[in-house]
Design an enzyme around this catalytic site. Structure first.
Site, PDB file in Angstrom:
ATOM      1  N   PHE A  11     -12.684   0.178  -2.884  1.00 34.95           N
ATOM      2  CA  PHE A  11     -12.801   1.427  -3.642  1.00 34.95           C
ATOM      3  C   PHE A  11     -12.155   2.556  -2.836  1.00 34.95           C
ATOM      4  CE2 PHE A  11     -15.443   4.621  -6.108  1.00 34.95           C
ATOM      5  CZ  PHE A  11     -14.878   4.323  -7.340  1.00 34.95           C
ATOM      6  N   THR A  98      -7.726  -4.278  -1.911  1.00 36.07           N
ATOM      7  CA  THR A  98      -8.049  -4.108  -0.497  1.00 36.07           C
ATOM      8  C   THR A  98      -6.724  -3.962   0.259  1.00 36.07           C
ATOM      9  OG1 THR A  98      -8.088  -6.480   0.012  1.00 36.07           O
ATOM     10  CG2 THR A  98     -10.158  -5.500  -0.760  1.00 36.07           C
ATOM     11  N   LYS A 127       0.157  -6.612  -1.615  1.00 36.24           N
ATOM     12  CA  LYS A 127       1.367  -7.430  -1.461  1.00 36.24           C
ATOM     13  C   LYS A 127       1.092  -8.743  -0.735  1.00 36.24           C
ATOM     14  CE  LYS A 127       2.812  -3.684   0.425  1.00 36.24           C
ATOM     15  NZ  LYS A 127       2.341  -2.428  -0.096  1.00 36.24           N
ATOM     16  N   GLU A 151       2.068  -6.345 -10.935  1.00 33.94           N
ATOM     17  CA  GLU A 151       3.196  -5.422 -11.107  1.00 33.94           C
ATOM     18  C   GLU A 151       3.258  -4.396  -9.979  1.00 33.94           C
ATOM     19  OE1 GLU A 151       5.655  -5.252 -13.915  1.00 33.94           O
ATOM     20  OE2 GLU A 151       6.429  -4.230 -12.161  1.00 33.94           O
ATOM     21  N   VAL A 154       5.161  -4.319  -6.101  1.00 34.86           N
ATOM     22  CA  VAL A 154       6.523  -3.835  -5.803  1.00 34.86           C
ATOM     23  C   VAL A 154       6.773  -2.594  -6.656  1.00 34.86           C
ATOM     24  CG1 VAL A 154       8.975  -4.437  -5.696  1.00 34.86           C
ATOM     25  CG2 VAL A 154       7.271  -6.231  -5.542  1.00 34.86           C
ATOM     26  N   GLY A 208      -0.419  10.169   0.836  1.00 36.02           N
ATOM     27  CA  GLY A 208      -0.912   8.892   0.293  1.00 36.02           C
ATOM     28  C   GLY A 208       0.173   7.863   0.046  1.00 36.02           C
ATOM     29  N   GLU A 211       1.330   3.151   4.321  1.00 28.36           N
ATOM     30  CA  GLU A 211       0.330   2.097   4.503  1.00 28.36           C
ATOM     31  C   GLU A 211      -0.715   2.576   5.505  1.00 28.36           C
ATOM     32  OE1 GLU A 211       0.569  -1.155   2.819  1.00 28.36           O
ATOM     33  OE2 GLU A 211       1.764   0.333   1.795  1.00 28.36           O
ATOM     34  N   ASP A 222       6.885  -3.759   5.284  1.00 32.39           N
ATOM     35  CA  ASP A 222       6.423  -3.540   3.909  1.00 32.39           C
ATOM     36  C   ASP A 222       7.532  -3.961   2.924  1.00 32.39           C
ATOM     37  OD1 ASP A 222       4.630  -2.107   1.836  1.00 32.39           O
ATOM     38  OD2 ASP A 222       6.516  -1.029   1.623  1.00 32.39           O
ATOM     39  N   LYS A 226       8.024  -7.089  -0.015  1.00 28.35           N
ATOM     40  CA  LYS A 226       8.482  -6.818  -1.385  1.00 28.35           C
ATOM     41  C   LYS A 226       9.749  -7.617  -1.716  1.00 28.35           C
ATOM     42  CE  LYS A 226       6.366  -2.245  -1.411  1.00 28.35           C
ATOM     43  NZ  LYS A 226       6.537  -0.836  -1.049  1.00 28.35           N
TER      44      LYS A 226
HETATM   45  N1  HSE Z   1       3.563   2.344   1.798  1.00 25.39           N
HETATM   46  C1  HSE Z   1       4.246   1.938   0.619  1.00 25.39           C
HETATM   47  C2  HSE Z   1       5.432   2.854   0.389  1.00 25.39           C
HETATM   48  C3  HSE Z   1       3.301   1.991  -0.547  1.00 25.39           C
HETATM   49  O1  HSE Z   1       5.551   3.862   1.104  1.00 25.39           O
HETATM   50  O2  HSE Z   1       6.260   2.572  -0.458  1.00 25.39           O
HETATM   51  C4  HSE Z   1       3.641   1.080  -1.657  1.00 25.39           C
HETATM   52  O3  HSE Z   1       3.753  -0.254  -1.256  1.00 25.39           O
END
Ligand code: HSE
Length: 351
Positions: A11, A98, A127, A151, A154, A208, A211, A222, A226
């Site tokens: 959450f 999570t 991911k 969805e 990515v 926000g 990661e 990251d 993807k």
């Molecule tokens: N940290 C990732 C980004 C978030 O900046 O694109 C989405 O995966």
């Protein structure tokens, strides 16, 4: 009216945003989509777990004070008990949000497996389970007559995977390349305006996009996850992260960025996968100095973009938000809509 009961596993920002959408727009969504959404379980590292088969009062959850847990509530406990809740909730859809573990996908893979084994459909933005366990989990979903949707794994809520599988049908897609990390694209733009890498990363965290551990954004891991997902889903490959070479933006200096600008170029972190002459798929992540005329060079801020190289249509590029709490929550909503459509189609076949 049809109804979906959902369990929110984790959450944090994204599942909170989904809960807020359900609270604010649930009635309108029911009118538009033909089904009601009701949250019947929530688990969270800090809040604990809550199962209420008649539906959780989300306004009450949002009004909880700092340090309060679910322990005092009916059906509540101070511990998250993720797998217990996933197996025992009355929900028909489990929303797994999570943290992404790029090493072994856990505990996300175990959460998704538990849900599918107990006959629940799953949507996730995580991911890890998709890139590291996607093949097994899709098989498990099919064996249990349920659906696994991801969805938002990515390019957040921008529908890249569904665009490829449902809209580009009839085309052969030979290559996919894109800006797949909002944080690094935002950081590169800020560095072009003279900000330091650390200050720009701190901004991306506050907004926000980043990661939990922003090294994954800056070092390219990251994007590596993807690219595995894109290569496997869209090009039918069977890659793991070890098959995708990786270089991140941490190796770029302010001077590199200024020098590229002087030559009419702009650095972008590009993730790509293409069919090679040997019949396989080659995939990589690397910073590239693109000429300003390149379709991906003008993508700025946290925006992502993916270009599909197709046989009959040439290059098709889709751009949109690739990070952000509400944008990623929309990906979950779009998956829930897909799960509903799948369940309805199954019901028609068996009637
Ligand atoms: N940290 C990732 C980004 C978030 O900046 O694109 C989405 O995966």
């Amino acid at each position: 009216m049809n109804r979906h009961d959902i369990a929110l596993i984790g959450f944090g920002g994204v599942n909170r945003a989904l809960a807020q959408i359900i609270l604010d727009r649930g009635d309108d969504l029911a009118t538009d989509l033909g089904f009601v959404l009701r949250v019947v379980a929530i688990t969270d590292l800090r809040l604990g777990s809550l199962m209420q088969a008649d539906g959780i009062d989300l306004a009450h959850v949002f009004a909880m004070t700092d340090g309060e847990t679910f322990a005092g509530m009916s059906g509540g406990a101070a511990e998250p008990q993720n797998e217990y809740v996933i197996r025992n909730t009355t929900a028909d859809i489990v929303v797994e949000a999570t943290f992404t573990n790029p090493i072994d996908g856990e505990p996300g893979i175990s959460h998704v497996r538990a849900a599918l084994e107990s006959g629940k459909s799953v949507t996730t933005t995580n991911k890890g389970p998709v890139a590291l366990g996607g093949v097994e989990l899709n098989r498990l979903a099919a064996a249990n007559g349920v659906t696994f949707q991801y969805e938002g794994s990515v390019v957040s809520g921008t529908p890249i995977l569904r665009f490829a599988s449902e809209t580009l049908t009839g085309l052969q897609i030979n290559a996919v390349e894109g800006i797949l990390n909002g944080t690094s694209n935002y950081v590169l733009g800020q560095m072009e305006s003279g900000m330091t890498l650390d200050a720009a990363v701190a901004e991306a965290q506050a907004l926000g996009y980043a990661e939990a551990d922003p090294t994954a954004d800056i070092e390219g891991s990251d994007v590596q996850l993807k690219v595995v997902i894109l290569a496997n889903e869209i090009l039918g490959a069977n890659l793991t992260t070890a098959d995708v070479s990786r270089r991140g933006i941490s190796e770029l200096s302010a001077t590199d960025i200024v020098e590229a600008a002087a030559q009419g170029k702009r650095y972008k972190l590009i993730g790509s996968a293409f069919r090679n002459a040997a019949g396989g798929v080659t995939a990589k992540v690397e910073p590239m100095a693109l000429p300003l005329t390149h379709p991906l060079a003008s993508i700025s801020g946290p925006t992502n973009a993916v270009s599909f190289d197709t046989d009959l249509l040439g290059t098709v590029t889709v751009s949109g938000p690739g990070a952000g709490r509400v944008e990623t929550a929309y990906a979950l909503l779009s998956d829930i809509i897909a799960i509903d459509a799948h369940q309805r189609a199954q019901a028609e076949v068996s009637s």
